[in-house]
Every structure is written in structure tokens, then in C-alpha cells.
Design a protein around this motif. Structure first.
Motif, PDB file in Angstrom:
ATOM      1  N   GLU A   1      22.974 -26.702 -15.940  1.00  0.00           N
ATOM      2  CA  GLU A   1      22.066 -26.474 -14.700  1.00  0.00           C
ATOM      3  C   GLU A   1      21.456 -25.133 -14.575  1.00  0.00           C
ATOM      4  N   VAL A   2      22.348 -24.100 -14.937  1.00  0.00           N
ATOM      5  CA  VAL A   2      21.898 -22.656 -15.127  1.00  0.00           C
ATOM      6  C   VAL A   2      20.547 -22.439 -16.059  1.00  0.00           C
ATOM      7  N   THR A   3      20.769 -23.310 -17.251  1.00  0.00           N
ATOM      8  CA  THR A   3      19.778 -23.161 -18.306  1.00  0.00           C
ATOM      9  C   THR A   3      18.588 -23.813 -17.876  1.00  0.00           C
ATOM     10  N   ASP A   4      18.605 -24.900 -17.265  1.00  0.00           N
ATOM     11  CA  ASP A   4      17.646 -25.587 -16.700  1.00  0.00           C
ATOM     12  C   ASP A   4      16.819 -24.824 -15.705  1.00  0.00           C
ATOM     13  N   ARG A   5      17.515 -23.980 -14.863  1.00  0.00           N
ATOM     14  CA  ARG A   5      16.755 -23.348 -13.756  1.00  0.00           C
ATOM     15  C   ARG A   5      16.219 -22.166 -14.446  1.00  0.00           C
ATOM     16  N   LEU A   6      16.622 -21.549 -15.537  1.00  0.00           N
ATOM     17  CA  LEU A   6      16.060 -20.398 -16.211  1.00  0.00           C
ATOM     18  C   LEU A   6      14.673 -20.756 -16.876  1.00  0.00           C
ATOM     19  N   VAL A   7      14.876 -21.866 -17.756  1.00  0.00           N
ATOM     20  CA  VAL A   7      13.835 -22.654 -18.486  1.00  0.00           C
ATOM     21  C   VAL A   7      12.410 -22.822 -17.446  1.00  0.00           C
ATOM     22  N   ALA A   8      12.992 -23.373 -16.221  1.00  0.00           N
ATOM     23  CA  ALA A   8      12.045 -23.702 -15.388  1.00  0.00           C
ATOM     24  C   ALA A   8      11.048 -22.414 -15.059  1.00  0.00           C
ATOM     25  N   GLU A   9      11.876 -21.272 -14.760  1.00  0.00           N
ATOM     26  CA  GLU A   9      11.317 -20.017 -14.206  1.00  0.00           C
ATOM     27  C   GLU A   9      10.254 -19.606 -15.355  1.00  0.00           C
ATOM     28  N   VAL A  10      11.018 -19.424 -16.637  1.00  0.00           N
ATOM     29  CA  VAL A  10      10.206 -18.991 -17.764  1.00  0.00           C
ATOM     30  C   VAL A  10       8.807 -19.853 -17.884  1.00  0.00           C
ATOM     31  N   ASP A  11       8.904 -21.027 -17.779  1.00  0.00           N
ATOM     32  CA  ASP A  11       7.892 -21.811 -17.969  1.00  0.00           C
ATOM     33  C   ASP A  11       6.741 -21.437 -16.824  1.00  0.00           C
ATOM     34  N   ARG A  12       7.159 -21.462 -15.724  1.00  0.00           N
ATOM     35  CA  ARG A  12       6.239 -20.967 -14.521  1.00  0.00           C
ATOM     36  C   ARG A  12       5.552 -19.861 -14.850  1.00  0.00           C
ATOM     37  N   TYR A  13       6.469 -18.693 -15.222  1.00  0.00           N
ATOM     38  CA  TYR A  13       5.764 -17.429 -15.442  1.00  0.00           C
ATOM     39  C   TYR A  13       4.755 -17.516 -16.483  1.00  0.00           C
ATOM     40  N   LYS A  14       4.782 -18.219 -17.891  1.00  0.00           N
ATOM     41  CA  LYS A  14       4.187 -18.250 -18.846  1.00  0.00           C
ATOM     42  C   LYS A  14       2.866 -19.108 -18.701  1.00  0.00           C
ATOM     43  N   ARG A  15       2.985 -20.102 -17.557  1.00  0.00           N
ATOM     44  CA  ARG A  15       1.843 -20.853 -17.054  1.00  0.00           C
ATOM     45  C   ARG A  15       0.821 -19.940 -16.344  1.00  0.00           C
ATOM     46  N   LEU A  16       1.598 -19.075 -15.464  1.00  0.00           N
ATOM     47  CA  LEU A  16       1.016 -18.141 -14.400  1.00  0.00           C
ATOM     48  C   LEU A  16       0.090 -16.926 -15.529  1.00  0.00           C
ATOM     49  N   ALA A  17       0.717 -16.647 -16.413  1.00  0.00           N
ATOM     50  CA  ALA A  17       0.390 -15.605 -17.536  1.00  0.00           C
ATOM     51  C   ALA A  17      -0.865 -16.535 -18.254  1.00  0.00           C
ATOM     52  N   GLY A  18      -0.918 -17.930 -18.322  1.00  0.00           N
ATOM     53  CA  GLY A  18      -2.033 -18.241 -19.183  1.00  0.00           C
ATOM     54  C   GLY A  18      -1.544 -18.309 -20.560  1.00  0.00           C
ATOM     55  N   SER A  19      -0.472 -18.287 -20.839  1.00  0.00           N
ATOM     56  CA  SER A  19      -0.134 -18.247 -22.284  1.00  0.00           C
ATOM     57  C   SER A  19       1.014 -19.298 -22.839  1.00  0.00           C
TER      58      SER A  19
END
Ligand code: ADP
Length: 217
Positions: free
Chosen positions: A199-217
Motif C-alpha cells: 500500500e505504501v508503494t501504491d501511495r508513492l507511485v501515485a505521488e510520483v505520477d502526479r508530480y510527473k504529470r504536473l511537470a508535463g514529463s
């Protein structure tokens, strides 16, 4: 990069993230332990810092990370940084090393001190490959033998009571200020580090993906 107290699960989660994104896992603690095992001159120098739970001086760590980040794999695909930076001096140096790029996100893995103390007391690691185990929740399949590489599973030399106390003290003094430092730069994501590791991994991946989307990468 992953930030958090000793025993918060940085190492375990950083390995999972590096597999998920297929990027190298760069862990300064692992690099120092490997240098100590190899018996090299730099390893001997690092050993007394590690055993006491003290921080290796910034110039030494910064030089090592700068060298590692210049390798093609990290340069092309990105990386997961684990255990670096741990001081404001290291964070400044990292930002300069990455120019003109920047970090995607700094993941702050939050776990209460009472819980990390329990985790550290039961932590065991493979002396060869660094895989992490816990005598309670996650023992190796065969007692004392690593599931991954067959190496010897041992307690880390710095998981003694006095070295743990020292590391947590240094975390509060040197590393905790980085939480605000990175938040000020819009890079910080706080993630709850307790609960089942998946569950911790899922939360971390969700955050990384969110930030990557924000950065448009
Ligand atoms: P922990 O987070 O449990 O202390 P690590 O494996 O990340 O474990 O680090 C082990 C030791 O390696 C530290 O106590 C310190 O001596 C050294 N070390 C690792 N990373 C750094 C760093 N960024 N700066 C200074 N020393 C470091």
C-alpha cells in the motif's frame, strides 16, 4: 528522491520504485557499506562514521553522488535517490549537479519514531546484496540466508542502540530541515509510511505520477 527517518522504509520502497520505473536505485548507505566490505581506503575511512551512526562529510558524499549521476543510465533514464541528500549542504550540491534539470519529486515517508525504533530492532539485511528483512513481518525463507542471492542475513553493525540514537538525533538536526527546504521549492510530497508495504508503494507511485504529470514529463 526518498526522504525519511531511519527505519521508515526508504530502502525497501526505493528498490520497489526503481523497479516500477526501471531506473537505477542510488543508495548512498549501500555504496558506503559496499566500500567498507571491499576494504578499500575510502571504505576504511567511511567505516568509523557508519559504525558510530555519524554522517559522512558532505564533500565525500557529494563527490560520490556526482560521479554516480554522471553514468549513462542515470543521465538518460532518471534515478531513485535513497539516503541523499541528508543535509542542506548536500541538497544545494544536488540541485547544482542536476542543472538544467530538477528533481521530479521528493517523497517524504512519514513514520512515528516509536514505530521506526521497533522496525530497526527487528531489521536484518543481506551482507552481500543489501536486501532487507524483518524477523517479525518479513523473515528470509531460510533463517540467516538471503532469498535473493543466498548471502548471509545479519543485523547491521549500526543497528545498535547507541548508533540508532545517534542517527535519529542527526536526522532531526540535519535532515528534517530538508522537509521545509524542499516544500519551499514545490517539490515535497508527504506519504504515510506505515501500513502494508504494497500500500505504501501504491501511495508513492501515485505521488510520483502526479508530480510527473504536473511537470508535463
Ligand atoms: P539509515 O538511513 O538507516 O541510517 P543508510 O543505509 O541510508 O541507513 O545509511 C547508513 C550510514 O551511511 C549513515 O549512518 C551514514 O554514516 C552514511 N550515509 C549514508 N548516506 C549519507 C549521506 N547522504 N550523508 C552522510 N552520510 C551518509
Amino acid at each position: 528522491m526518498v526522504l525519511g527517518k531511519q527505519g521508515a522504509g526508504k530502502g525497501t520502497q526505493a528498490v520497489r520504485l526503481s523497479r516500477h520505473y526501471v531506473v537505477p536505485h542510488i543508495a548512498t548507505g549501500d555504496t558506503f557499506r559496499a566500500a567498507v566490505r571491499s576494504g578499500s581506503k575510502s571504505g576504511l575511512k567511511a567505516k568509523h562514521y557508519l559504525d558510530a551512526g555519524d554522517l559522512v562529510p558532505d564533500e565525500v558524499v557529494n563527490g560520490m553522488v556526482r560521479e554516480r549521476l554522471s553514468h549513462q543510465d542515470a543521465d538518460h533514464r532518471g534515478f531513485v535517490l535513497d539516503g541523499f541528500p541528508r543535509t542542506v549542504g548536500q541538497a544545494d550540491a544536488l540541485m547544482a549537479m542536476l542543472e538544467p534539470h530538477r528533481l521530479d519529486v521528493v517523497l517524504n515517508l512519514e513514520v512515528d519514531t516509536s514505530e521506526v525504533l521497533e522496525r530497526l530492532a527487528s531489521r536484518r539485511v543481506c551482507a552481500d546484496c543489501g536486501a532487507n528483512y524483518s524477523v517479525h513481518d518479513n523473515p528470509s525463507r531460510v533463517l540467516g540466508i538471503c532469498d535473493v542471492c543466498g548471502g548471509e542475513v545479519v543485523q547491521r553493525d549500526d543497528d545498535t542502540e547507541s548508533a540508532i540514537r545517534r542517527r535519529l538525533e542527526l536526522y532531526e538536526r540535519e535532515t528534517a530541515p530538508l522537509i521545509e527546504w524542499f516544500a519551499d521549492r514545490g517539490l515535497l510530497a508527504n506519504v504515510v509510511g506505515s501500513g502494508p508495504p504494497d500500500e505504501v508503494t501504491d501511495r508513492l507511485v501515485a505521488e510520483v505520477d502526479r508530480y510527473k504529470r504536473l511537470a508535463g514529463s
